[in-house]
Motif scaffolding. Structure first.
Motif, PDB file in Angstrom:
ATOM      1  N   ASP A 165      28.545  26.561  19.394  1.00 40.95           N
ATOM      2  CA  ASP A 165      30.204  26.070  19.622  1.00 40.95           C
ATOM      3  C   ASP A 165      29.101  24.435  21.537  1.00 40.95           C
ATOM      4  OD1 ASP A 165      31.741  26.347  17.642  1.00 40.95           O
ATOM      5  OD2 ASP A 165      31.648  28.054  18.659  1.00 40.95           O
ATOM      6  N   ASN A 166      28.724  23.377  21.254  1.00 41.44           N
ATOM      7  CA  ASN A 166      28.354  22.375  22.529  1.00 41.44           C
ATOM      8  C   ASN A 166      27.873  23.732  23.050  1.00 41.44           C
ATOM      9  OD1 ASN A 166      30.850  20.593  21.962  1.00 41.44           O
ATOM     10  ND2 ASN A 166      32.152  22.485  22.881  1.00 41.44           N
ATOM     11  N   ASN A 167      26.393  23.998  22.298  1.00 44.20           N
ATOM     12  CA  ASN A 167      25.519  24.419  23.096  1.00 44.20           C
ATOM     13  C   ASN A 167      25.068  26.272  23.502  1.00 44.20           C
ATOM     14  OD1 ASN A 167      23.765  21.829  22.243  1.00 44.20           O
ATOM     15  ND2 ASN A 167      22.363  22.144  23.563  1.00 44.20           N
ATOM     16  N   VAL A 168      26.636  26.467  23.377  1.00 48.50           N
ATOM     17  CA  VAL A 168      26.451  27.842  23.112  1.00 48.50           C
ATOM     18  C   VAL A 168      25.999  28.881  21.840  1.00 48.50           C
ATOM     19  CG1 VAL A 168      28.495  29.390  24.713  1.00 48.50           C
ATOM     20  CG2 VAL A 168      28.527  27.335  25.591  1.00 48.50           C
ATOM     21  N   LEU A 169      25.832  29.833  21.877  1.00 51.91           N
ATOM     22  CA  LEU A 169      24.828  30.535  21.251  1.00 51.91           C
ATOM     23  C   LEU A 169      26.167  31.352  20.902  1.00 51.91           C
ATOM     24  CD1 LEU A 169      23.332  30.801  18.287  1.00 51.91           C
ATOM     25  CD2 LEU A 169      21.816  32.233  20.801  1.00 51.91           C
ATOM     26  N   LYS A 170      26.919  31.534  19.490  1.00 53.39           N
ATOM     27  CA  LYS A 170      27.949  33.129  20.105  1.00 53.39           C
ATOM     28  C   LYS A 170      27.948  33.468  18.785  1.00 53.39           C
ATOM     29  CE  LYS A 170      31.222  30.078  21.544  1.00 53.39           C
ATOM     30  NZ  LYS A 170      32.434  29.746  22.362  1.00 53.39           N
ATOM     31  N   ILE A 171      27.966  35.108  19.213  1.00 52.68           N
ATOM     32  CA  ILE A 171      27.360  36.602  18.340  1.00 52.68           C
ATOM     33  C   ILE A 171      29.287  36.813  17.765  1.00 52.68           C
ATOM     34  CG2 ILE A 171      26.425  38.636  17.361  1.00 52.68           C
ATOM     35  CD1 ILE A 171      23.909  35.849  18.527  1.00 52.68           C
ATOM     36  N   GLU A 172      28.791  37.172  16.375  1.00 54.66           N
ATOM     37  CA  GLU A 172      30.248  37.082  16.118  1.00 54.66           C
ATOM     38  C   GLU A 172      30.390  38.621  14.680  1.00 54.66           C
ATOM     39  OE1 GLU A 172      32.190  33.533  15.971  1.00 54.66           O
ATOM     40  OE2 GLU A 172      31.993  33.991  14.416  1.00 54.66           O
ATOM     41  N   GLU A 173      31.070  39.503  14.377  1.00 56.83           N
ATOM     42  CA  GLU A 173      30.863  40.902  13.502  1.00 56.83           C
ATOM     43  C   GLU A 173      32.308  40.446  13.086  1.00 56.83           C
ATOM     44  OE1 GLU A 173      30.428  44.910  11.592  1.00 56.83           O
ATOM     45  OE2 GLU A 173      29.282  43.167  12.963  1.00 56.83           O
ATOM     46  N   LEU A 174      31.917  40.800  11.489  1.00 56.86           N
ATOM     47  CA  LEU A 174      33.454  41.083  10.124  1.00 56.86           C
ATOM     48  C   LEU A 174      33.192  42.063  10.314  1.00 56.86           C
ATOM     49  CD1 LEU A 174      35.192  39.025   8.664  1.00 56.86           C
ATOM     50  CD2 LEU A 174      33.540  38.807   6.933  1.00 56.86           C
ATOM     51  N   LYS A 175      35.010  42.660  10.114  1.00 57.89           N
ATOM     52  CA  LYS A 175      35.109  43.645   9.210  1.00 57.89           C
ATOM     53  C   LYS A 175      36.572  43.364   8.699  1.00 57.89           C
ATOM     54  CE  LYS A 175      33.524  47.070  11.505  1.00 57.89           C
ATOM     55  NZ  LYS A 175      31.910  46.528  11.647  1.00 57.89           N
ATOM     56  N   ARG A 176      37.064  43.726   8.063  1.00 55.15           N
ATOM     57  CA  ARG A 176      37.945  43.664   6.890  1.00 55.15           C
ATOM     58  C   ARG A 176      39.496  44.618   7.537  1.00 55.15           C
ATOM     59  NH1 ARG A 176      38.255  46.457   2.543  1.00 55.15           N
ATOM     60  NH2 ARG A 176      38.390  45.065   0.689  1.00 55.15           N
ATOM     61  N   ILE A 177      40.496  44.267   7.297  1.00 61.54           N
ATOM     62  CA  ILE A 177      41.001  44.868   7.880  1.00 61.54           C
ATOM     63  C   ILE A 177      41.537  46.080   7.510  1.00 61.54           C
ATOM     64  CG2 ILE A 177      43.402  44.292   6.023  1.00 61.54           C
ATOM     65  CD1 ILE A 177      43.701  44.544  10.412  1.00 61.54           C
ATOM     66  N   GLY A 178      41.196  46.495   6.691  1.00 62.11           N
ATOM     67  CA  GLY A 178      41.499  48.241   6.360  1.00 62.11           C
ATOM     68  C   GLY A 178      40.651  48.700   5.848  1.00 62.11           C
ATOM     69  N   ASP A 179      39.372  48.670   7.307  1.00 54.47           N
ATOM     70  CA  ASP A 179      38.125  49.210   7.406  1.00 54.47           C
ATOM     71  C   ASP A 179      38.694  50.608   8.731  1.00 54.47           C
ATOM     72  OD1 ASP A 179      35.959  49.654   8.815  1.00 54.47           O
ATOM     73  OD2 ASP A 179      34.685  47.553   8.192  1.00 54.47           O
TER      74      ASP A 179
END
Length: 285
Positions: A165-179
């Protein structure tokens, strides 16, 4: 090695080469099947370390492409090729399907991996794939993997999603609500696993700020040369900057059925724990 965390740093120069034969061929003289893959809105294509390419259909890897023995090759799991559960576990060439019958690969992926369903049982991989496809304007990578050592022990990191986003590198982790990793029966004395996971991500990011930026700068150069989707807010003439704080995305699958007090309580507990531990998060509907 990073002195603060004792994490061995990446060597981005050894991981990707924009002049590798595979990228040169696909850029200058691409086969027709590659053109179709690149134009297919149901697929997303990831550049991988060691100068490989992975093609995904809603989280299912339907092709691993590389330059091998002086030619471009493509393999995938046998169950996607033959469409049967009883086939020998392993991988085989899928070039013939990429050339003549891509639909068969997709249909077999749905049957044996993706599952064409939306609801509380929706898999994390399908959610990830949907996010990646629907947000092609910002996501540049999924399933980034790297082995490293810390405090003399071997460890392994995997980022679910990487965005720009606008040359900012972003790291994201994904989980399901029931995890189960989001909540325990005793949150004070037995903290959920996700807290340690996000801490590991933060440590790795902090130790590899420049290295991750360099790696993804090269990756974006390759994507641009191959004509693959690029983040709309990315300026190639400016450097990438890494956001040091990983983000936790939680997919709320409770929307598909009736809520109850136990579910409201679970969401409240998760929110309270994440906020107490200063974890940046979003709950997705």
């Amino acid at each position: 090695m990073d002195k603060e965390t004792e994490i061995c740093k990446m060597d981005p120069t050894s991981l990707l080469n924009p002049d590798a034969p595979l990228f040169t061929i696909l850029c200058n003289n691409p086969p027709e099947w590659w053109r179709r893959l690149a134009e297919d809105s149901e697929l997303y294509i990831e550049i991988r370390k060691e100068n490989k390419i992975h093609v995904y259909f809603y989280g299912a890897r339907i092709a691993e492409i590389e330059y091998k023995s002086a030619s471009v090759t493509a393999i995938c799991h046998n169950k996607y090729i033959f469409g049967r559960k009883d086939v020998k576990d392993g991988y085989g060439s899928c070039i013939h399907l990429l050339e003549k019958n891509l639909k068969k690969l997709k249909d077999n992926a749905i049957q044996y991996y993706v599952k064409d369903t939306e609801g509380e049982d929706t898999s994390e991989k399908r959610i990830q794939g949907r996010l990646r496809i629907d947000n092609n304007y910002r996501y540049i990578d999924t399933e980034f993997e790297h082995s490293y050592s810390q405090y003399g022990r071997n460890d392994f990191i995997r980022f679910d999603l990487v965005a720009v986003d606008n040359n900012v590198l972003k790291i994201e982790e994904l989980k399901r609500i029931g995890d189960s990793r989001l909540r325990t029966s005793d949150m004070e004395n037995n903290p959920p696993e996700v807290l340690a996971q996000m801490k590991r991500y933060s440590d790795f990011i902090e130790a590899n700020r420049e290295e991750l930026c360099s790696y993804y700068q090269t990756l974006l150069k390759i994507k641009a040369e191959l004509g693959l989707p690029m983040p709309i807010s990315y300026d190639m003439d400016k450097p990438l900057v890494l956001d040091p704080t990983p983000v936790l995305l939680i997919k709320n699958l409770y929307q598909y059925s009736k809520m109850c007090e136990k579910r409201y309580e679970r969401i409240r507990d998760i929110r309270a724990t994440l906020e107490k531990n200063k974890i940046k998060y979003y709950i997705l509907s």
